[in-house]
Design a protein around this motif. Structure first.
Motif, mmCIF file in Angstrom:
data_model
loop_
_atom_site.group_PDB
_atom_site.id
_atom_site.type_symbol
_atom_site.label_atom_id
_atom_site.label_comp_id
_atom_site.label_asym_id
_atom_site.label_seq_id
_atom_site.Cartn_x
_atom_site.Cartn_y
_atom_site.Cartn_z
ATOM 1 N N UNK A 9 0.818 -1.193 0.000
ATOM 2 C CA UNK A 9 0.000 0.000 0.000
ATOM 3 C C UNK A 9 0.860 1.254 0.000
ATOM 4 N N UNK A 10 0.342 2.275 -0.694
ATOM 5 C CA UNK A 10 0.988 3.573 -0.752
ATOM 6 C C UNK A 10 -0.022 4.667 -0.416
ATOM 7 N N UNK A 11 0.473 5.814 -0.061
ATOM 8 C CA UNK A 11 -0.404 6.969 0.064
ATOM 9 C C UNK A 11 -0.930 7.340 -1.320
ATOM 10 N N UNK A 12 -2.181 7.740 -1.396
ATOM 11 C CA UNK A 12 -2.703 8.233 -2.664
ATOM 12 C C UNK A 12 -1.877 9.447 -3.078
ATOM 13 N N UNK A 13 -1.373 9.482 -4.329
ATOM 14 C CA UNK A 13 -0.562 10.614 -4.764
ATOM 15 C C UNK A 13 -1.291 11.948 -4.572
ATOM 16 N N UNK A 14 -0.510 12.985 -4.354
ATOM 17 C CA UNK A 14 -1.078 14.305 -4.060
ATOM 18 C C UNK A 14 -2.046 14.766 -5.131
ATOM 19 N N UNK A 15 -1.707 14.488 -6.396
ATOM 20 C CA UNK A 15 -2.580 14.943 -7.478
ATOM 21 C C UNK A 15 -3.912 14.194 -7.506
ATOM 22 N N UNK A 16 -3.988 13.064 -6.788
ATOM 23 C CA UNK A 16 -5.222 12.274 -6.728
ATOM 24 C C UNK A 16 -5.957 12.446 -5.403
ATOM 25 N N UNK A 17 -5.597 13.459 -4.635
ATOM 26 C CA UNK A 17 -6.179 13.638 -3.299
ATOM 27 C C UNK A 17 -7.696 13.740 -3.337
ATOM 28 N N UNK A 18 -8.240 14.253 -4.439
ATOM 29 C CA UNK A 18 -9.700 14.387 -4.547
ATOM 30 C C UNK A 18 -10.406 13.037 -4.505
ATOM 31 N N UNK A 19 -9.670 11.945 -4.765
ATOM 32 C CA UNK A 19 -10.273 10.617 -4.759
ATOM 33 C C UNK A 19 -10.545 10.096 -3.354
ATOM 34 N N UNK A 39 -7.489 1.054 -1.567
ATOM 35 C CA UNK A 39 -6.054 1.246 -1.379
ATOM 36 C C UNK A 39 -5.330 1.497 -2.698
ATOM 37 N N UNK A 40 -4.446 2.478 -2.690
ATOM 38 C CA UNK A 40 -3.533 2.715 -3.800
ATOM 39 C C UNK A 40 -2.293 1.872 -3.530
ATOM 40 N N UNK A 41 -1.866 1.075 -4.520
ATOM 41 C CA UNK A 41 -0.803 0.100 -4.278
ATOM 42 C C UNK A 41 0.284 0.150 -5.345
ATOM 43 N N UNK A 42 1.443 -0.302 -4.938
ATOM 44 C CA UNK A 42 2.526 -0.612 -5.882
ATOM 45 C C UNK A 42 2.415 -2.091 -6.206
ATOM 46 N N UNK A 43 2.150 -2.409 -7.474
ATOM 47 C CA UNK A 43 2.039 -3.796 -7.908
ATOM 48 C C UNK A 43 3.331 -4.196 -8.611
ATOM 49 N N UNK A 95 -0.535 11.006 -15.026
ATOM 50 C CA UNK A 95 -0.938 9.964 -14.086
ATOM 51 C C UNK A 95 -2.439 9.947 -13.843
ATOM 52 N N UNK A 96 -3.123 11.049 -14.140
ATOM 53 C CA UNK A 96 -4.568 11.133 -13.913
ATOM 54 C C UNK A 96 -5.384 10.607 -15.094
ATOM 55 N N UNK A 97 -4.722 10.263 -16.188
ATOM 56 C CA UNK A 97 -5.439 9.842 -17.397
ATOM 57 C C UNK A 97 -5.761 8.356 -17.344
ATOM 58 N N UNK A 98 -6.427 7.952 -16.255
ATOM 59 C CA UNK A 98 -6.826 6.555 -16.061
ATOM 60 C C UNK A 98 -8.261 6.536 -15.550
ATOM 61 N N UNK A 99 -8.975 5.472 -15.865
ATOM 62 C CA UNK A 99 -10.384 5.376 -15.473
ATOM 63 C C UNK A 99 -10.572 5.482 -13.970
ATOM 64 N N UNK A 100 -9.678 4.871 -13.202
ATOM 65 C CA UNK A 100 -9.842 4.834 -11.747
ATOM 66 C C UNK A 100 -9.702 6.212 -11.116
ATOM 67 N N UNK A 101 -9.159 7.188 -11.875
ATOM 68 C CA UNK A 101 -8.992 8.548 -11.350
ATOM 69 C C UNK A 101 -10.106 9.480 -11.816
ATOM 70 N N UNK A 102 -11.080 8.971 -12.597
ATOM 71 C CA UNK A 102 -12.166 9.811 -13.129
ATOM 72 C C UNK A 102 -11.571 11.103 -13.695
ATOM 73 N N UNK A 103 -10.836 10.977 -14.823
ATOM 74 C CA UNK A 103 -9.961 12.055 -15.271
ATOM 75 C C UNK A 103 -10.645 13.343 -15.707
ATOM 76 N N UNK A 104 -11.884 13.267 -16.213
ATOM 77 C CA UNK A 104 -12.531 14.471 -16.727
ATOM 78 C C UNK A 104 -13.604 14.985 -15.786
ATOM 79 N N UNK A 105 -13.779 16.284 -15.830
ATOM 80 C CA UNK A 105 -14.928 16.912 -15.176
ATOM 81 C C UNK A 105 -15.500 17.896 -16.178
#
Length: 539
Positions: free
Chosen positions: A53-63, A80-84, A431-441
């Motif tokens: 497990x890792x801390x959610x990256x700062x740019x993804x804090x909204x998640x 959990x945000x993880x290193x795989x 890093x935000x251009x992934x489905x799990x980050x809901x990239x667009x608003x």
């Protein structure tokens, strides 16, 4: 000592589907390098059960608003945000042990590009004498960005089977690499030399993938050994969200049926693979070719426990009853069908054909032959509304099909990526251009996109209840209680009862405490208003 080391980097995300991580492209490149006389190893940085497990990256804090609490219910998303995979340090040390003079690193997906660069930095730190070359979709499209990192010496744009052995030869003979197709490198004046992407015209002239270099025990689906195969490359369609059909150099090409069967035979007979996924963008597009492939599969592997799948999706208008029947007899147990949307306006924006009639027809045929089906829709795209996405879910609710909800992400090289750039709605970081980050608003906000994804989970749970002989519960008010000692289905039934009453999506923690998820009430209300009136069907 090894001449060439090919690496698939680890990734960091909220989830990983291990059976879809087989580094097929590296096996194709490895076989060409071996044919040219080089010794090759593949190090798959994902081929381990290790994760942390890792801390959610700062740019993804909204998640944190959506993923911040654990949820053991059937409506859970991620937590959990993880290193795989292996650590970057371990990969660097392993690279040094090989002594390879050329290290190739795969960088397929833009949101994971930084992890490929971190891999390159670790390799250079422990093995400074090697040269590093990047390949994959991300550096092919955004090579200027990748070459800003001095750990990267070269990029091969496009298809690397013919180019990588030529680059290795140039390095070994201390010659200029400028004749290597698709090459990018820094000239002496610091400027970049960048060739057009490389393309292989005749796929049958390439040696079969060097799958013997893979860690086969890791790639399993349940207890079954699994493998992937690509029977074609490119796609003639021009869907707005896809970077494959949108690339001018990436023309559509098919391998011969004989070549595909030879590769399958090695996987099945030699490595005991029982689950095969065709990674093609459009496997069934050419009916004559696909029918010939299916007939050969049926003849060659009849009576085996083989399960075939095309998880990238099948275009419904390319299928008919004869083909579906052959798919069943060949080993297909599930049809992954690409719907896109049930909205004609959204289909126009996606530049996709309207497949709704064909979709319904194939669902009926699949039911006749006892095949499972998954219907894929996209949500959260530019100009797409939450109302249309809820309508897509209700459309799937009325049909015997599992709902596959894909949250839109902008893919470099696609028409929609350029549209997002022009609308100034691209995420600030790759890093935000992934489905799990809901990239667009945009016309669909992030909270609405999260809600749509959760509604998809709820819909599939309702379908599973029908298939298991349960009644859909009557709506009832929330009771202030803990959920303890109940199984997952019983927990889901309680949560569903409350959701149908008040539109609140709730989660359950390990202690049995019930809490509300952060959702868009209006979007959930569109669903609850009509789901009871829909002719809900199982899968």
């Amino acid at each position: 000592m090894t001449d060439i080391l090919l690496i698939q980097p680890p990734v960091r995300d909220f989830y990983l589907t291990s059976k879809r991580t087989i580094p097929y492209g590296l096996t194709c490149i490895a076989s060409s390098a071996q044919k040219a006389g080089f010794s090759v190893e593949i190090f798959d940085g994902l081929a381990t059960s290790k994760s942390h497990k890792l801390q959610i990256p700062e740019e993804m804090a909204y998640l944190n608003e959506y993923y911040g609490k654990e949820d053991i219910s059937p409506f859970a998303l991620f937590n959990s945000f993880k290193h795989f995979g292996y650590s970057f340090e371990h990969i660097g040390k392993q690279a040094a042990k090989t002594g390879a003079f050329l290290v190739g690193i795969s960088s397929l997906f833009t949101p994971y590009a930084e992890y490929a660069l971190m891999t390159a930095e670790a390799v250079k730190a422990y093995h400074p004498g090697c040269k590093i070359v990047f390949g994959g979709h991300h550096p092919t499209t955004l090579y200027n960005e990748v070459m800003k990192n001095t750990a990267v010496d070269f990029i091969i744009r496009g298809e690397g089977e013919e180019s990588l052995p030529l680059l290795a030869a140039a390095i070994k003979e201390n010659k200029s690499p400028d004749s290597v197709p698709g090459i990018v490198y820094r000239k002496q004046d610091g400027n970049l030399y960048a060739d057009n992407p490389a393309l292989i015209d005749d796929l049958d002239k390439q040696p079969l993938p060097a799958i013997s270099l893979l860690k086969h025990n890791f790639y399993k689906r349940g207890k079954m050994a699994s493998a992937v195969v690509s029977a074609s490359r490119g796609c003639p369609m021009k869907c707005s969200y896809c970077s494959i059909g949108g690339l001018p150099y990436q023309k559509y090409r098919q391998r011969s049926v004989e070549s595909v069967i030879k590769e399958l035979d090695i996987n099945i007979s030699g490595h005991k693979a029982a689950f095969i996924d065709f990674e093609d963008e459009n496997l069934s597009l050419d009916k004559k070719w696909f029918t010939a492939l299916l007939c050969e599969l049926k003849s060659r592997f009849a009576g085996s426990e083989l399960e075939l799948r095309a998880m990238n999706g099948l275009l419904p208008i390319s299928l008919d009853e004869e083909m579906v029947c052959l798919m069943k007899e060949s080993g297909f147990k599930t049809l992954n069908l690409s719907l896109g949307s049930s909205s004609s306006e959204q289909l126009k924006r996606f530049k996709r054909p309207d497949v709704r009639k064909a979709f319904d027809k194939i669902l009926l045929i699949a039911e006749k032959y006892n095949l499972k089906t998954v219907g894929y829709i996209i949500a959260g795209a530019p100009h797409q509304t939450p109302k249309d996405s809820v309508s897509d879910l209700l459309y799937l609710a009325e049909r015997r099909v599992l709902a596959g909800v894909s949250i839109f992400y902008p893919s470099p090289g696609s028409a929609d990526f350029e549209q997002c750039k022009n609308l100034a709605i691209l995420p600030e970081k790759y890093s935000l251009m992934r489905s799990s980050a809901f990239p667009l608003s945009h016309t669909t906000g992030r909270k609405q996109a999260v809600t749509i994804l959760r509604l998809g989970r709820i819909l599939n749970f309702m379908k599973s209840l029908i298939d298991s002989g349960y009644e859909i519960p009557e709506p009832g008010p929330f009771a202030e209680e803990e959920i303890k000692d109940g199984n997952r289905t019983e927990t889901g039934i309680k949560l569903l009862k409350w959701f149908l009453f008040d539109g609140k999506i709730r989660g359950v923690n390990k202690e049995g405490g019930v809490y509300e998820h952060s959702i868009c009430d209006k979007t959930a209300g569109l669903f609850t208003e009509k789901i009871n009136k829909a002719g809900l069907k199982g899968c």
